[in-house]
Design a protein around this motif. Structure first.
Motif, mmCIF file in Angstrom:
data_model
loop_
_atom_site.group_PDB
_atom_site.id
_atom_site.type_symbol
_atom_site.label_atom_id
_atom_site.label_comp_id
_atom_site.label_asym_id
_atom_site.label_seq_id
_atom_site.Cartn_x
_atom_site.Cartn_y
_atom_site.Cartn_z
ATOM 1 N N VAL A 182 0.956 -1.228 0.256
ATOM 2 C CA VAL A 182 0.137 0.379 0.251
ATOM 3 C C VAL A 182 1.342 1.339 -0.033
ATOM 4 N N ALA A 183 0.423 2.328 -1.618
ATOM 5 C CA ALA A 183 1.488 3.679 -0.787
ATOM 6 C C ALA A 183 0.848 4.584 0.487
ATOM 7 N N VAL A 184 1.872 4.299 1.316
ATOM 8 C CA VAL A 184 1.944 5.498 2.300
ATOM 9 C C VAL A 184 3.238 5.516 2.866
ATOM 10 N N ALA A 185 3.450 6.808 3.968
ATOM 11 C CA ALA A 185 4.566 7.000 4.048
ATOM 12 C C ALA A 185 5.024 6.853 5.380
ATOM 13 N N ALA A 186 5.366 5.311 5.635
ATOM 14 C CA ALA A 186 5.798 4.775 6.819
ATOM 15 C C ALA A 186 7.178 4.905 7.598
ATOM 16 N N PRO A 187 6.998 5.076 8.521
ATOM 17 C CA PRO A 187 8.398 6.062 9.384
ATOM 18 C C PRO A 187 9.979 4.894 8.920
ATOM 19 N N TRP A 188 10.879 6.148 9.439
ATOM 20 C CA TRP A 188 12.363 5.229 9.328
ATOM 21 C C TRP A 188 12.301 4.679 10.281
ATOM 22 N N ARG A 189 12.503 3.805 10.614
ATOM 23 C CA ARG A 189 13.630 3.216 11.630
ATOM 24 C C ARG A 189 15.071 3.037 11.878
ATOM 25 N N ASP A 190 15.463 3.299 12.720
ATOM 26 C CA ASP A 190 16.950 3.133 13.397
ATOM 27 C C ASP A 190 17.735 2.223 13.138
ATOM 28 N N GLY A 196 -10.234 10.025 -13.674
ATOM 29 C CA GLY A 196 -9.408 9.053 -13.455
ATOM 30 C C GLY A 196 -8.749 8.904 -11.598
ATOM 31 N N HIS A 197 -8.698 10.380 -11.549
ATOM 32 C CA HIS A 197 -7.673 10.902 -9.661
ATOM 33 C C HIS A 197 -9.062 10.212 -8.837
ATOM 34 N N LEU A 198 -10.257 10.065 -9.367
ATOM 35 C CA LEU A 198 -11.196 9.536 -8.262
ATOM 36 C C LEU A 198 -11.108 8.059 -8.540
ATOM 37 N N PHE A 199 -11.190 7.297 -9.361
ATOM 38 C CA PHE A 199 -10.643 5.614 -8.898
ATOM 39 C C PHE A 199 -9.961 5.732 -8.445
ATOM 40 N N ALA A 200 -7.751 6.545 -9.093
ATOM 41 C CA ALA A 200 -7.228 5.913 -8.290
ATOM 42 C C ALA A 200 -7.054 5.854 -7.163
ATOM 43 N N VAL A 201 -7.988 7.065 -6.570
ATOM 44 C CA VAL A 201 -8.130 7.398 -4.927
ATOM 45 C C VAL A 201 -8.559 6.192 -4.285
ATOM 46 N N GLY A 202 -9.605 6.081 -4.734
ATOM 47 C CA GLY A 202 -11.186 4.369 -4.405
ATOM 48 C C GLY A 202 -9.758 3.681 -4.179
ATOM 49 N N GLU A 203 -9.277 2.889 -5.428
ATOM 50 C CA GLU A 203 -8.451 2.340 -5.210
ATOM 51 C C GLU A 203 -7.078 1.834 -4.426
ATOM 52 N N LEU A 204 -6.297 3.351 -4.069
ATOM 53 C CA LEU A 204 -5.365 3.277 -3.018
ATOM 54 C C LEU A 204 -6.775 3.285 -1.588
ATOM 55 N N ILE A 205 -7.371 3.599 -1.552
ATOM 56 C CA ILE A 205 -8.304 3.482 0.298
ATOM 57 C C ILE A 205 -9.339 2.136 -0.120
ATOM 58 N N ASP A 259 0.148 12.648 -11.716
ATOM 59 C CA ASP A 259 -0.735 11.574 -12.848
ATOM 60 C C ASP A 259 -1.910 10.797 -11.477
ATOM 61 N N ASP A 260 -1.891 9.948 -12.055
ATOM 62 C CA ASP A 260 -2.684 8.974 -11.503
ATOM 63 C C ASP A 260 -2.285 7.863 -10.217
ATOM 64 N N ASP A 261 -1.007 8.311 -9.676
ATOM 65 C CA ASP A 261 -0.325 8.010 -9.074
ATOM 66 C C ASP A 261 -0.350 8.148 -7.224
ATOM 67 N N PHE A 262 -0.738 8.425 -6.137
ATOM 68 C CA PHE A 262 -1.084 8.626 -5.217
ATOM 69 C C PHE A 262 -0.665 8.053 -4.023
ATOM 70 N N THR A 263 -0.010 8.515 -2.670
ATOM 71 C CA THR A 263 0.059 7.839 -1.373
ATOM 72 C C THR A 263 -0.192 8.740 -0.091
ATOM 73 N N LEU A 316 -16.073 4.637 -5.744
ATOM 74 C CA LEU A 316 -16.174 3.131 -5.424
ATOM 75 C C LEU A 316 -15.312 2.694 -6.672
ATOM 76 N N GLU A 317 -15.709 2.381 -7.801
ATOM 77 C CA GLU A 317 -15.988 1.473 -8.663
ATOM 78 C C GLU A 317 -14.009 1.145 -8.280
ATOM 79 N N GLY A 318 -12.921 2.786 -7.658
ATOM 80 C CA GLY A 318 -11.532 2.134 -8.351
ATOM 81 C C GLY A 318 -11.344 1.476 -6.878
ATOM 82 N N TYR A 319 -12.121 1.792 -5.602
ATOM 83 C CA TYR A 319 -12.415 0.900 -4.261
ATOM 84 C C TYR A 319 -12.763 -0.381 -4.421
ATOM 85 N N GLU A 320 -14.045 -0.433 -5.082
ATOM 86 C CA GLU A 320 -14.019 -2.196 -5.334
ATOM 87 C C GLU A 320 -12.871 -3.429 -5.909
#
Length: 328
Positions: A83-91, A122-131, A213-217, A253-257
Motif C-alpha cells: 500500500v502506498a503510504v509514508a511509513a516511518p524511518w527506523r534506526d 481518473g484521480h477519483l478512481f485512483a484514490v478509491g483504488e488506493l483506499i 498523475d494518478d499515482d498517489f500516496t 467506489l469503482e476504484g475502491y471495489e
C-alpha cells in the motif's frame, strides 16, 4: 510569569530540532522548514545525501507511547503489503519512535506531488483504488490502543467544549445549545455496529493524499482509528448537486471495489460523519487556542461572524439528518 505561560512547543527551537535529528545519526544539510501543521509540529529537511525527510514532533500528552507505536506498526504493515503510504524511518535497532527535549518524534520520507483533482474521474478512481487497497489490509486486524470513533461521545464532548468557553454571545449560546442538542439526538439514529469498524486513516482529506498523475500516496496517519470504511471516503465527495455527486461516488467506489467490497448501507453515515467533523473542528480550535500557532492561523475564530456561520451550518446539517439526501 512569562515562562509559566509558555506553550510546550515554544521550547522546540530550530537548534533543538536539528539536535534531536542528528542524535539519530543523520547529518542535516538544510535548516528545517516548518510545514503547515498545527496539531503537531512538522518540518521538511534534507540530509547530506540530499534525501528529503519530514520530521514530526508530536503534541505532548495527545497520544500515549503505545498509541504512537501502534500507528507506526500499522504503517509498516501497510507498506509491507504494497500500500502506498509514508511509513516511518527506523534506526539500526528498529526504533521508529524517538524522544528528545521532552517530545516524541519520528522521521518520514518526504512525499512529493500534489493533491488529487476531484473533478478528474481518473484521480477519483485512483484514490478509491488506493483506499480500497488500504482497507483490504486494515480490515484483517484491529487496533488495541488507538481510539474507536464513537459519534455520540465525540459530539457530546465537542458540544461541551464550545459551551464551556466564552466565545459565544448570549444569543449565539442559546442557538448553539439548541442546534447541537438536536444534532446529538439525531446522531443516535446513526450509531454503527461495532463490527462495522475497521482500522482507517481517519483524516482522509485532500491534503493527506499526494502524488502525480494518478499515482498517489497516503500520508499523516495521526488520526488513525477504528471507524467504518466510509470515514476514509466521504471527504472525497465534494460536488454540490446530485448528478455530479453520483459521478464522483461512482468513480470512487469503482476504484475502491477493485480491492475491497463496499457495503452501500454505509452511505447513510456520510452526513452524520460530516456533522461530527464540523462539531469537532470548532471544538478543536477552542481547545487549542492557548497554543500560539492557533490565534495566528485562525484569528477569525474570535469573531462573532465565525460562530454565526458555524451555527447556520449546523442548522443545515440538522435538516440533512432529518431528511437525508439520496445517498441514504
Amino acid at each position: 510569569m512569562a515562562i509559566a505561560n509558555q506553550h510546550p512547543f515554544d521550547s522546540l527551537t530550530p537548534g533543538r530540532i536539528v539536535d534531536a535529528i542528528e542524535g539519530l545519526g543523520l547529518w542535516i544539510a538544510s535548516e528545517p522548514f516548518a510545514l503547515n501543521s498545527y496539531e503537531n509540529r512538522v518540518f521538511l529537511l534534507s540530509d547530506d545525501d540530499r534525501q528529503r525527510w519530514v520530521a514530526k514532533f508530536y503534541r505532548p500528552e495527545r497520544w500515549s507511547e503505545a498509541q504512537l507505536r501502534e500507528e507506526h506498526c500499522f504503517l509498516d504493515e501497510l507498506e509491507n503489503a504494497g500500500v502506498a503510504v509514508a511509513a516511518p524511518w527506523r534506526d539500526g535497532q528498529g526504533n521508529s519512535l524517538h524522544r528528545a527535549h521532552g517530545f516524541y518524534f519520528a522521521l518520514f520520507p518526504h512525499v512529493p506531488g500534489q493533491a488529487p483533482e476531484l473533478d478528474n474521474p481518473g484521480h477519483l478512481f485512483a484514490v478509491g483504488e488506493l483506499i480500497g487497497r488500504l482497507h483490504a489490509v486494515s480490515s484483517q486486524h484491529v487496533f488495541t490502543v488507538r481510539p474507536r470513533m464513537e459519534p455520540l461521545s465525540l459530539a457530546k464532548s465537542s458540544r461541551e467544549r464550545v459551551l464551556e468557553g466564552t466565545w459565544l454571545t448570549r444569543s449565539q449560546r442559546r442557538a448553539y445549545a439548541r442546534v447541537s442538542e438536536s444534532l446529538q439526538q439525531l446522531l443516535t439514529r446513526s450509531v454503527w455496529p461495532i463490527q462495522a469498524a475497521i482500522r482507517v486513516h481517519g483524516d482522509c482529506h485532500l491534503g493527506n493524499i499526494l502524488g502525480r498523475d494518478d499515482d498517489f500516496t497516503l500520508v499523516d496517519f495521526d488520526d488513525c482509528a477504528m471507524a467504518p470504511a466510509v470515514q476514509d471516503l466521504w471527504m472525497m465527495l465534494t460536488a454540490q448537486n446530485e448528478h455530479e455527486m453520483r459521478l464522483q461516488l461512482s468513480e470512487l467506489l469503482e476504484g475502491y471495489e477493485e480491492n475491497m467490497p463496499f457495503d452501500r448501507r454505509q452511505l447513510e453515515w456520510i452526513e452524520p460523519l460530516r456533522t461530527l467533523r464540523l462539531m469537532r473542528y470548532s471544538a478543536w480550535l477552542v481547545a487549542r487556542w492557548q497554543d500560539p500557532a492557533f490565534p495566528r492561523a485562525f484569528p477569525w475564530v474570535a469573531d462573532e461572524a465565525y460562530w454565526d456561520q458555524h451555527i447556520r451550518t449546523l442548522e443545515q446539517q440538522r435538516l440533512l439528518l432529518e431528511k437525508p439526501r439520496w445517498l441514504a
